[in-house]
Design a protein around this motif. Structure first.
Motif: not given
Length: 650
Positions: A261, A264, A278, A282, A297
């Motif tokens: 996380r 990202f 992303v 997810a 995500c």
């Protein structure tokens, strides 16, 4: 032969040479050698005589002395820079004595300086082999290293040199040689071999972040994420979007969801255009059953959209996720965003999904609250009625069907008043009217306000003064009368004057009690904040930190307390903790714009001092967008941008 003793009188060179020549013509080789020895001892820089003496030693079969004379002259020529002449004499010595290590080394050096790589390889390899035969492994390795460090050395020589350097324990030199060999192989289009050498180099020098980034990039480009795993770290990924994306995927595959996380988040800070990528990751994880991981995500994508002011996109992201899986935290966030954005249509849909998710999770109380709200807004909806009935049945409420039917006919009819006056008389059992439990042993005395009191006059409950005009505003907007007990049937309820659902008195007082609690908490936190500042002035740092941390839990004081804590930690040298508190302050509403700008400016400064120029640049750009020409922000942005560009070029 023993050297001829030197006399105190200088020797006549011409006479000595003539005498030696006569002795040679008479076949007296030893006598001629004696004459030359006398001459050389007297005139040690007579290089022609020394060379001639070497030739005489060769004729006499004295190999060692012959080679020594030739090397003596060659060393002089080498030092004077006459490399071709020196090489000729070294070769003459080598012809006489082929295993002389000094001669081999010097010939290799001369060949290297002359750019004769083949000759240099021949001599240095012979030298390495000679040293190895006599057990000098270190000397042999040094010979190979010298060969591999030649400017014109080929890839094979550099690899051999790297192995030798590794043998001597010089990992840094070995890694450098392997990288040089890899570059040579790349020019020959031998990319696979080059990549293998770079992998070996990275293992020898794990601190080479640039090399690890290069390897990771090569592996990612080739689609080998499993191999990239060995080289990808937060440091090696830097601000490269491709590497950050690959690192996050590796972390997800390893079950390191919090790290993924964070990665990202960094990715979308550097490259906001990767939000769709992303999101796709997810949704794939959600379909694969990794729901919590997938929501992490999605949450990052939604936050990134909000940071960019894209409310519709943030809502759309959460709705897309909710369409895949009924995830309660995601739906709660979706409802919050819909409320904040004023998206009423999306809000009702999200509430319905959230109620269904609560029912699926067995949380009947939460589902009931939402279902009642939805049914009050749309009494004719069969879907909302079904949700409420399911929630009531889950809670074990008897005759759930009838309860739903009654609510659909007259929502909250039993608790709706025809008229409410803010001068309500609280008599006999005022605490019961408020829905609170009476304290033991004696309830507080409540003063009854006069019936004609002003709407803004406070009602006193115990020692606490409150103003009911705001708390009862919603009810006051729809006039109603407290029903008096009577025997005749009550008159029909008047038509509502608003489309909004009526609120019952209990819910109004519940809001009122919550507001009082918030104000009390804020008051307590304010005292803690002031106490923390006093401790700080007195030099009691630990006590100051404890009070400021307590004050920071209350939203109204979060900005000031968190900013004070950040500055305090930074002043103590704990930059990392200071950054965390300044970030919390930056997320909270600032009392004034200037105070908010100051916190962002300090945050960027500390991030730069911490060696995180990318994060510092992002904060400064945000500050510039909000504050315009603030201090020297634009100059610092330009400086950091140039530094970032330079680091990428390197």
């Amino acid at each position: 032969l023993p050297p001829f003793p030197c006399s105190s009188v200088a020797i006549d060179r011409e006479a000595t040479l003539k005498k030696a020549e006569k002795l040679l013509r008479q076949g007296k080789l030893d006598g001629a050698i004696e004459e030359y020895v006398r001459l050389v001892d007297d005139q040690p820089r007579d290089w022609n005589a020394i060379n001639a003496l070497g030739d005489l030693y060769v004729r006499a079969g004295d190999i060692d002395r012959a080679a020594a004379q030739f090397v003596r002259v060659a060393d002089h020529l080498f030092e004077e820079g006459f490399l071709p002449k020196a090489a000729a004499l070294y070769k003459k010595a080598l012809k006489v004595k082929s295993d002389d290590e000094h001669t081999l080394r010097q010939l290799g050096e001369i060949a290297a300086r002359q750019g004769l790589l083949a000759d240099a390889k021949t001599y240095l390899r012979q030298l390495a082999e000679r040293r190895r035969l006599r057990g000098d492994e270190r000397g042999a390795a040094e010979s190979l290293i010298r060969l591999g460090t030649l400017e014109e050395a080929d890839a094979e020589s550099r690899v051999a040199a790297a192995r030798a350097a590794q043998q001597l324990g010089n990992a840094a030199q070995a890694a450098a040689l392997l990288k040089a060999a890899a570059e040579e192989l790349d020019t020959q289009q031998r990319h696979a071999e080059a990549l293998d050498l770079l992998v070996d180099a990275a293992q020898l020098d794990p601190a080479d972040v640039g090399l690890r980034a290069r390897l990771a990039r090569e592996c990612v480009r080739a689609g080998h994420l499993d191999r990239a795993r060995r080289f990808l770290t937060t440091e090696s990924a830097g601000d490269d979007p491709d590497l950050l994306l690959a690192l996050a995927q590796i972390q997800l595959a390893s079950g390191q969801d919090p790290l993924a996380r964070a990665t990202f988040t960094r990715l979308l800070t550097c490259a906001p255009d990767r939000q769709d990528t992303v999101m796709r990751i997810a949704l794939e994880r959600a379909r694969g059953g990794r729901v919590e991981s997938a929501f992490g995500c999605v949450d990052v994508v939604a936050d990134a959209a909000l940071l960019g002011g894209e409310w519709d996109r943030a809502i759309g992201v959460l709705r897309a996720f909710a369409a895949e899986v009924p995830h309660v935290p995601a739906l709660i966030k979706l409802v919050e965003l819909c409320v904040d954005a004023g998206a009423d249509a999306a809000l009702r849909d999200a509430q319905g999904q959230l109620a269904d998710a609560y029912l699926l999770a067995g949380q009947g109380a939460e589902a009931r609250v939402i279902a009642e709200d939805l049914l009050d807004q749309d009494p004719g909806s069969g879907a909302h009625a079904a949700r409420l009935r399911a929630a009531l049945e889950l809670l074990g409420v008897p005759d759930a069907q009838q309860v739903v039917a009654d609510r659909r006919r007259a929502p909250q009819a039993e608790e709706t008043f025809e008229q409410v006056d803010t001068s309500i008389e609280l008599v006999d059992e005022p605490l019961a009217v408020l829905g609170a439990e009476a304290p033991a042993p004696e309830p507080p005395v409540v003063a009854n306000p006069p019936v004609n009191a002003s709407a803004d006059e406070p009602v006193v409950i115990g020692a606490l003064e409150v103003d009911l005009s705001d708390a009862l505003a919603d009810i006051g907007a729809r006039p109603a009368v407290m029903p008096e007990p009577r025997t005749e049937p009550p008159a029909a309820a008047p038509e509502p004057v608003s489309d909004a659902p009526p609120r019952d008195l209990e819910s109004v007082f519940e809001d009122f009690r919550a507001r009082v609690a918030r104000e009390q908490a804020a008051s307590d936190a304010g005292a803690q904040y002031e106490r923390g500042l006093a401790h700080l002035r007195d030099g009691h740092v630990d006590d100051a930190m404890a009070d400021l941390q307590a004050a920071a839990r209350v939203p109204l004081l979060r900005f000031k307390a968190a900013a004070a804590l950040g500055r305090l930690h930074i002043g103590c040298g704990d930059l990392e903790t200071g950054v965390e508190w300044l970030e919390r302050a930056a997320e909270a509403p600032a009392p004034t714009p200037d105070e908010g700008f100051a916190v962002l400016y300090e945050l960027a400064d500390v991030l730069e001092r911490q060696g995180e120029p990318a994060r510092a640049l992002a904060v400064l750009m945000e500050l510039d967008a909000d504050a315009g020409d603030y201090r020297d922000v634009r100059g610092r942005i330009e400086h950091l941008a140039r530094a970032q560009a330079g680091s990428h070029l390197r």
